[in-house]
Design a protein around this motif. Structure first.
Motif, PDB file in Angstrom:
ATOM      1  N   GLN A 140       6.143  19.008  20.589  1.00 55.54           N
ATOM      2  CA  GLN A 140       5.285  19.082  19.411  1.00 55.54           C
ATOM      3  C   GLN A 140       5.878  20.084  18.433  1.00 55.54           C
ATOM      4  O   GLN A 140       6.298  21.166  18.812  1.00 55.54           O
ATOM      5  N   LEU A 178      -4.489  21.549  40.229  1.00 52.09           N
ATOM      6  CA  LEU A 178      -4.211  22.753  39.438  1.00 52.09           C
ATOM      7  C   LEU A 178      -3.270  22.495  38.272  1.00 52.09           C
ATOM      8  O   LEU A 178      -3.089  23.341  37.416  1.00 52.09           O
ATOM      9  N   LEU A 221     -11.710  27.846  38.394  1.00 51.72           N
ATOM     10  CA  LEU A 221     -11.578  26.491  37.853  1.00 51.72           C
ATOM     11  C   LEU A 221     -12.814  25.705  38.263  1.00 51.72           C
ATOM     12  O   LEU A 221     -13.105  25.564  39.461  1.00 51.72           O
ATOM     13  N   LEU A 279      -2.990  21.400  35.185  1.00 50.26           N
ATOM     14  CA  LEU A 279      -3.816  20.951  34.064  1.00 50.26           C
ATOM     15  C   LEU A 279      -3.012  20.505  32.873  1.00 50.26           C
ATOM     16  O   LEU A 279      -3.514  19.834  31.998  1.00 50.26           O
ATOM     17  N   VAL A 286     -11.686  25.745  32.859  1.00 50.91           N
ATOM     18  CA  VAL A 286     -11.712  27.071  33.473  1.00 50.91           C
ATOM     19  C   VAL A 286     -12.986  27.800  33.066  1.00 50.91           C
ATOM     20  O   VAL A 286     -13.299  27.897  31.884  1.00 50.91           O
ATOM     21  N   PRO A 292      -8.222  32.968  38.195  1.00 56.91           N
ATOM     22  CA  PRO A 292      -8.983  32.029  37.372  1.00 56.91           C
ATOM     23  C   PRO A 292     -10.012  31.274  38.222  1.00 56.91           C
ATOM     24  O   PRO A 292      -9.751  30.966  39.385  1.00 56.91           O
ATOM     25  N   VAL A 350      -6.094  30.405  43.093  1.00 57.50           N
ATOM     26  CA  VAL A 350      -7.060  29.924  42.105  1.00 57.50           C
ATOM     27  C   VAL A 350      -8.394  29.759  42.814  1.00 57.50           C
ATOM     28  O   VAL A 350      -8.448  29.358  43.980  1.00 57.50           O
ATOM     29  N   LEU A 375      -6.052  25.232  22.438  1.00 57.61           N
ATOM     30  CA  LEU A 375      -4.990  25.523  21.488  1.00 57.61           C
ATOM     31  C   LEU A 375      -3.854  24.544  21.573  1.00 57.61           C
ATOM     32  O   LEU A 375      -3.269  24.157  20.577  1.00 57.61           O
ATOM     33  N   ALA A 376      -3.572  24.114  22.760  1.00 59.81           N
ATOM     34  CA  ALA A 376      -2.421  23.242  22.962  1.00 59.81           C
ATOM     35  C   ALA A 376      -2.558  21.969  22.151  1.00 59.81           C
ATOM     36  O   ALA A 376      -1.591  21.371  21.710  1.00 59.81           O
ATOM     37  N   ASP A 403      -1.979  34.025  36.284  1.00 56.85           N
ATOM     38  CA  ASP A 403      -2.069  32.576  36.397  1.00 56.85           C
ATOM     39  C   ASP A 403      -2.028  31.921  35.018  1.00 56.85           C
ATOM     40  O   ASP A 403      -2.723  32.336  34.099  1.00 56.85           O
ATOM     41  N   PRO A 404      -1.198  30.868  34.885  1.00 59.29           N
ATOM     42  CA  PRO A 404      -1.072  30.203  33.580  1.00 59.29           C
ATOM     43  C   PRO A 404      -2.388  29.626  33.079  1.00 59.29           C
ATOM     44  O   PRO A 404      -2.572  29.465  31.873  1.00 59.29           O
ATOM     45  N   LEU A 405      -3.319  29.323  33.988  1.00 54.80           N
ATOM     46  CA  LEU A 405      -4.601  28.758  33.555  1.00 54.80           C
ATOM     47  C   LEU A 405      -5.351  29.716  32.636  1.00 54.80           C
ATOM     48  O   LEU A 405      -6.133  29.286  31.799  1.00 54.80           O
ATOM     49  N   VAL A 406      -5.139  31.001  32.830  1.00 51.65           N
ATOM     50  CA  VAL A 406      -5.910  31.964  32.053  1.00 51.65           C
ATOM     51  C   VAL A 406      -5.029  32.909  31.238  1.00 51.65           C
ATOM     52  O   VAL A 406      -5.484  33.937  30.776  1.00 51.65           O
ATOM     53  N   GLN A 407      -3.773  32.558  31.104  1.00 53.41           N
ATOM     54  CA  GLN A 407      -2.921  33.345  30.219  1.00 53.41           C
ATOM     55  C   GLN A 407      -3.102  32.818  28.809  1.00 53.41           C
ATOM     56  O   GLN A 407      -2.615  31.754  28.480  1.00 53.41           O
ATOM     57  N   VAL A 408      -3.815  33.571  28.023  1.00 50.73           N
ATOM     58  CA  VAL A 408      -4.086  33.089  26.669  1.00 50.73           C
ATOM     59  C   VAL A 408      -3.667  34.164  25.676  1.00 50.73           C
ATOM     60  O   VAL A 408      -3.652  35.342  26.000  1.00 50.73           O
ATOM     61  N   ALA A 436      -8.952  29.574  27.028  1.00 54.38           N
ATOM     62  CA  ALA A 436      -8.337  29.069  28.261  1.00 54.38           C
ATOM     63  C   ALA A 436      -8.649  27.583  28.355  1.00 54.38           C
ATOM     64  O   ALA A 436      -9.431  27.044  27.577  1.00 54.38           O
ATOM     65  N   ASN A 437      -8.052  26.919  29.301  1.00 55.61           N
ATOM     66  CA  ASN A 437      -8.321  25.496  29.484  1.00 55.61           C
ATOM     67  C   ASN A 437      -9.827  25.286  29.664  1.00 55.61           C
ATOM     68  O   ASN A 437     -10.490  26.057  30.351  1.00 55.61           O
TER      69      ASN A 437
END
Lengths: 180, 673
Positions: B452, A140, A58, A142, A44, A56, A87, A161-162, B621-626, A40-41
């Motif tokens: 990318q 939020l 944060l 990110l 987080v 999540p 969040v 990963l990004a 939530d996209p923050l934790v969708q991995v 995850a980011n």
């Protein structure tokens, strides 16, 4: 400008006082166990349950570019709701509700922003303290920050990963497996 | 007209009405699709026509009950046409089928507009068209005041009379002249509605495709201007007390045998319609029961360990029995929630027909596995994604008829929509035999958008680009496939539902999207495992075997850790590495052999804590969708436990190269070692 006071929740992150509109706050909890979410980011901490939902957590220290610290008895998680999204914000402490009228607030100078995204809405002076008003949408968001600006998480993890398009050749999972 | 009904009751009635409409429309669509094969035959398949007739007839009945006259009229006209078909008077032509399809769609539009309380779409033109292809009946040009009043109406008439109202039959024949003066069925209806209460409105065909509308209007007193109505094309006739209009069926109102009874009760039924929210509640309660039972079980085994003086064995038996009952309960509820994918699939032929009509492409859609069942909630959420994939297949996938002929393909393209159950998962595929996805085109576009680009553009990479928000290979959004948010939304929805999506495309030949979805959302059978202090759940349906391995057995081939497995090798993933945490060295590790349609892998964990039924909570939530995580659950202590995604875990080392190739390579290198 309307002098109608608005209630804010005040909280501390790395020695600075921030505020969010209390209307955006669902509830505030002690920080109990957070489940780590791999990949995850980095800002987080993981996920927690709140009202049956997976939310999540944060870490605002990390989000604002400060080093993480061990949670203490004062550490709180503030559940905010922004556009149907809930969040949890992990903060050093949160103890105050305060009415502030709009005319005590002023715009933020350019030099204060632009570090980790322009997430401050305004500044206010409460007594002799400076309180920074957060723009939750931007806090939020990110995706908007450069990956390099993010601090690595507390484990010696790889970049998110990004930021790693090469991992396409083998699956991301596998890329890590290879290195260990 | 339903003002006598209490509002709550009315709302409930309406909910039932919508549900029934949907059901009838679904049956109608199914029947229309099979009717497509009867085009041009002298006698259409009578069973199918009867099925259609029954459904349009019921549709008419329920529309009348809620006072939705346009739907009632349209269903009635369609019914008339079908009656001619059953009697073999007309054969089903492509035009006839088009009209039936158009009527079906119009009915749907009318009902949804009614539901949304929006103005109803116009249906007069369609009514006339349907009337136009009906049997050419040789009867008087002037519309006789018809007596096509049936049993359902008789009840209404009696009811109105009991309230002391006079019942008038008013017949309106639309003409071009009247229309130019602004007098049409809508204005007449409005006028009659003001004068009294419209009990029924029924269109009727006479002569050379002419149409008349019979209204039954209940009025408190005779309107003063009633005699002038005739100049507006409305003929009136007071129904007197003794008249039994049902028995004097006039010309052009022949009834199909067995269809006289216009009772709203169609057939005795054992089906109960349930609000999905109530089922959700049941499912939630069952989920809690599952968790409580797990805690109970933990408590028993703890007591057993501490050898507390109590009859642990009896408790364990009770617990087991309780576990079985809870499992049966949840399976029973799950079955209640299952509906067949036909609910979505049956719509698609219409979508494709519509698209084909407006373009120079020819396509037919083939449906497979329509009886495959899926949770109702999933079905609802999948409607738009599947619609998008089918539209995409049409507008991006397939070529024009000329292009197809030029490359030696049949001019008509085939879009295959299929569903099949595989264990606890359902696989839905959308495949077209079109041009395939042009990688260079996609790349060019991605570059121009500043996206990318992965170094090797395999199908997974291609899919990732296609699913990026804002990506669309069309310069301007076209009607068929939308606005460039499509694939991103498809991807997000599928992921949110705990599913996965994959792509296969062959240049010049085909494109296929495969969605893998859980049969049901709420509860999964899992293994609870841990490594480096992290507790996780892995759905059992991915686990084919559990093995013990030692570190010595692990080899590294092409920088990939593998263990010998059966006649080859199995790539492994360490759960600790997945969490980027240092693993604890143990003499023996446990390996769960995972398998999905994407491939196989071994998940290496430090400990298996047992099997558990868990309540799955989606991660939204996209923050934790991995990648690799489908959701979270709790085991009774309020702490989230992640649920791993078997499909992603098995797609790692095998997926990027064409399957087999890497495996072969691995096996070869294994032989060398």
């Amino acid at each position: 400008m309307s002098p109608n006071p608005v209630t804010f929740v005040l909280f501390e992150v790395a020695g600075t006082t921030y505020a969010v509109n209390s209307a955006d706050v669902q509830h505030i909890d002690m920080l109990e166990q957070v489940t780590l979410v791999p990949n995850a980011n980095p800002a987080v901490d993981g996920v927690v349950f709140s009202r049956g939902q997976v939310i999540p957590a944060l870490n605002l220290r990390s989000r604002f570019g400060f080093p993480r610290t061990q949670p203490t008895i004062r550490t709180r998680i503030i559940f905010v709701k922004v556009q149907n999204r809930v969040v949890g914000l992990v903060v050093d402490s949160a103890r105050e509700f305060r009415n502030m009228s709009k005319d005590t607030m002023r715009a933020i100078e350019e030099t204060l922003t632009g570090v980790n995204g322009n997430y401050l809405k305004a500044a206010a002076t409460v007594g002799d303290r400076l309180v920074l008003l957060l723009d939750l949408d931007k806090v939020l968001n990110l995706e908007a920050i450069e990956p390099q600006a993010l601090e690595l998480p507390h484990t010696q993890a790889l970049p998110p990963l990004a930021a790693q398009p090469k991992s396409d050749q083998i699956s991301p999972l596998y890329a890590h497996a290879k290195i260990t | 007209m339903s003002s006598i009904v209490l509002p709550e009751l009315q709302r409930e009635l309406l909910d039932d009405f919508y549900a029934e409409c949907e059901e009838h429309l679904r049956h109608i669509r199914d029947a229309l699709i099979s009717l497509e094969h009867s085009i041009g035959k002298a006698q259409a398949d009578s069973k199918v026509i009867e099925e259609l007739f029954r459904n349009f007839h019921s549709f008419k009945g329920i529309s009348a009950i809620v006072g939705l006259s346009p739907a009632e009229e349209l269903a009635h006209a369609t019914e008339e046409f079908l009656r001619d078909l059953t009697q073999g008077k007309v054969s089903i032509s492509a035009k006839g089928l088009d009209l039936l399809m158009a009527a079906t769609q119009k009915l749907e539009q009318i009902v949804s507009a009614f539901r949304a309380q929006q103005p109803l779409p116009a249906h007069d033109a369609l009514l006339r068209q349907i009337a136009g292809i009906c049997e050419k009946k040789v009867i008087a040009q002037a519309a006789p005041v018809s007596s096509s009043v049936d049993a359902g109406h008789n009840i209404k008439i009696d009811e109105a009379r009991s309230r002391g109202l006079l019942v008038w039959q008013c017949t309106f024949v639309p003409t071009k002249e009247l229309d130019e003066r602004g007098v049409n069925v809508t204005s007449v209806r409005a006028h009659l509605g003001k004068a009294g209460e419209i009990l029924s409105a029924v269109p009727r065909v006479f002569g050379e495709g002419k149409i008349a509308f019979d209204f039954l209007v209940a009025m408190r007193e005779t309107p003063a201007d009633i005699m002038t109505w005739e100049s507006d094309g409305v003929r009136v006739h007071l129904m007197d007390q003794d008249q039994a209009p049902l028995k004097t069926a006039g010309p052009g109102t022949k009834r199909m045998e067995g269809a006289e009874d216009n009772s709203p009760f169609i057939a005795p039924s054992h089906v109960v319609r349930v609000d999905l929210n109530r089922l959700d509640d049941l499912m939630r309660i069952t989920g809690e029961l599952v968790i409580q039972r797990s805690r109970f079980e933990d408590q028993i085994s703890q007591s057993a360990r501490r050898s507390v003086s109590m009859d642990v064995r009896t408790l364990q038996e009770v617990n087991l029995a309780l576990g079985r009952s809870v499992k049966e309960l949840r399976e029973a509820i799950m079955r209640v929630r299952l509906v067949s994918v036909a609910e979505i699939f049956a719509r698609m032929p219409f979508v494709v027909r519509d698209l084909a009509r407006e373009s120079s492409k020819k396509a037919r859609i083939e449906l497979k596995g329509q009886q495959t069942e899926l949770d109702k909630y999933l079905i609802e959420r999948l409607k738009d994604p599947l619609l998008h994939l089918v539209r995409n297949a049409f507008s991006h996938g397939i070529e024009t008829a000329e292009e197809r002929i030029a490359v030696g393909k049949p001019s008509e393209a085939t879009i295959l929509l299929s569903a099949s159950a595989r264990g606890d998962s359902v696989i839905i595929q959308v495949r077209d035999d079109g041009r395939g996805i042009d990688r260079n085109e996609v790349l060019k576009r991605a570059v121009s958008l500043g996206m990318q680009i992965p170094q090797t553009l395999d199908e997974a990479g291609l899919l990732r680009i296609l699913c990026s928000p804002g990506f669309s290979t069309r310069d301007s959004a076209d009607r068929a496939s939308g606005r460039g948010v499509g694939m991103a939304v498809v991807n997000d929805t599928v992921r949110e539902l705990g599913g996965s999506i994959s792509l296969e495309t062959e240049n010049g030949r085909s494109t296929q999207f495969t969605l893998r979805l859980p049969l049901t959302l709420a509860i999964a059978e899992t293994f609870i495992v841990s490594a480096a202090g992290q507790l996780c759940a892995i759905p059992q349906n991915f686990v084919t075997e559990v093995l013990q391995v030692t570190e010595e057995q692990i080899k590294i081939i092409n920088q990939v850790e593998v263990v010998p497995y059966r006649s080859g090798v199995l790539p492994i993933i360490r759960l600790s590495s997945f969490f980027h945490l240092p693993g604890t060295a143990r003499p023996r590790m446990t390996l769960l052999v995972l398998r999905s349609e994407r491939g196989s892998s071994g998940l290496m964990v430090e400990q298996v804590h047992g099997q558990r039924e868990v309540v799955v909570r989606a991660i939204r939530d996209p923050l934790v969708q991995v990648p690799g995580i489908v959701g979270a659950t709790e085991l009774g202590d309020g702490r989230p436990v992640l649920i791993l995604d078997g499909a992603v875990l098995t797609s790692g080392p095998v997926r990027p190269h064409s399957t087999g190739e890497l495996e072969q390579q691995l096996i070869r290198s294994a032989a060398h070692n």
